[in-house]
Design a protein around this motif. Structure first.
Motif, PDB file in Angstrom:
ATOM      1  N   VAL A  61     -25.146  15.199 105.879  1.00  0.00           N
ATOM      2  CA  VAL A  61     -26.388  15.932 106.073  1.00  0.00           C
ATOM      3  C   VAL A  61     -26.197  17.352 105.557  1.00  0.00           C
ATOM      4  CG1 VAL A  61     -27.139  14.572 108.069  1.00  0.00           C
ATOM      5  CG2 VAL A  61     -25.774  16.625 108.417  1.00  0.00           C
ATOM      6  N   SER A  63     -26.453  21.490 105.769  1.00  0.00           N
ATOM      7  CA  SER A  63     -26.087  22.407 106.854  1.00  0.00           C
ATOM      8  C   SER A  63     -27.308  22.694 107.746  1.00  0.00           C
ATOM      9  CB  SER A  63     -25.499  23.701 106.303  1.00  0.00           C
ATOM     10  OG  SER A  63     -26.438  24.361 105.479  1.00  0.00           O
ATOM     11  N   GLN A  65     -29.795  20.561 108.415  1.00  0.00           N
ATOM     12  CA  GLN A  65     -29.989  19.394 109.265  1.00  0.00           C
ATOM     13  C   GLN A  65     -28.953  19.370 110.392  1.00  0.00           C
ATOM     14  OE1 GLN A  65     -29.676  16.650 105.975  1.00  0.00           O
ATOM     15  NE2 GLN A  65     -31.819  16.011 106.224  1.00  0.00           N
ATOM     16  N   TYR A  66     -27.712  19.706 110.058  1.00  0.00           N
ATOM     17  CA  TYR A  66     -26.651  19.744 111.055  1.00  0.00           C
ATOM     18  C   TYR A  66     -26.982  20.784 112.128  1.00  0.00           C
ATOM     19  CZ  TYR A  66     -22.115  20.492 113.221  1.00  0.00           C
ATOM     20  OH  TYR A  66     -21.105  20.634 114.140  1.00  0.00           O
ATOM     21  N   GLN A  67     -27.420  21.947 111.704  1.00  0.00           N
ATOM     22  CA  GLN A  67     -27.738  22.999 112.663  1.00  0.00           C
ATOM     23  C   GLN A  67     -28.910  22.606 113.545  1.00  0.00           C
ATOM     24  OE1 GLN A  67     -25.745  25.729 113.230  1.00  0.00           O
ATOM     25  NE2 GLN A  67     -27.010  25.690 115.075  1.00  0.00           N
TER      26      GLN A  67
END
Length: 96
Positions: A61, A63, A65-67
């Motif tokens: 994903v 960064s 989306q991760y956050q």
């Protein structure tokens, strides 16, 4: 989907090469399962492919989306009356 329907709707062609020993094993297994060699190979390959896809543990994903996921996980829990009601009911397999 029935075998007859599957046979009439197949349009993609796959090719493979096998050793005589591999072919013999595949043919024996197809015979034992009362399937054509093509059906046996396709069924087996699709089962293996589905399992491979289901076993994936790594998701790539961005960064951002991760956050966004981390932000959701860090939020304080919220009351959910629907879930509370659901979990208060006995499981269908336990109810008699």
């Amino acid at each position: 989907m029935t075998a007859a329907t599957a046979a009439t709707t197949r349009s993609a062609r796959l090719g493979l090469r096998a050793t005589p020993e591999q072919e013999a094993v595949l043919r024996r297994a197809a015979d034992v399962t009362h399937k054509s060699l093509t059906d046996f190979i396709l069924d087996s390959a699709c089962q293996a492919a589905e399992q491979t896809l289901l076993d994936q543990r790594l998701f790539m994903v961005s960064s951002g989306q991760y956050q966004a996921l981390m932000d959701l996980l860090d939020r304080p829990e919220q009351d959910n009356q629907g879930l509370r009601d659901l979990f208060a009911r006995p499981a269908p397999w336990n109810a008699r």
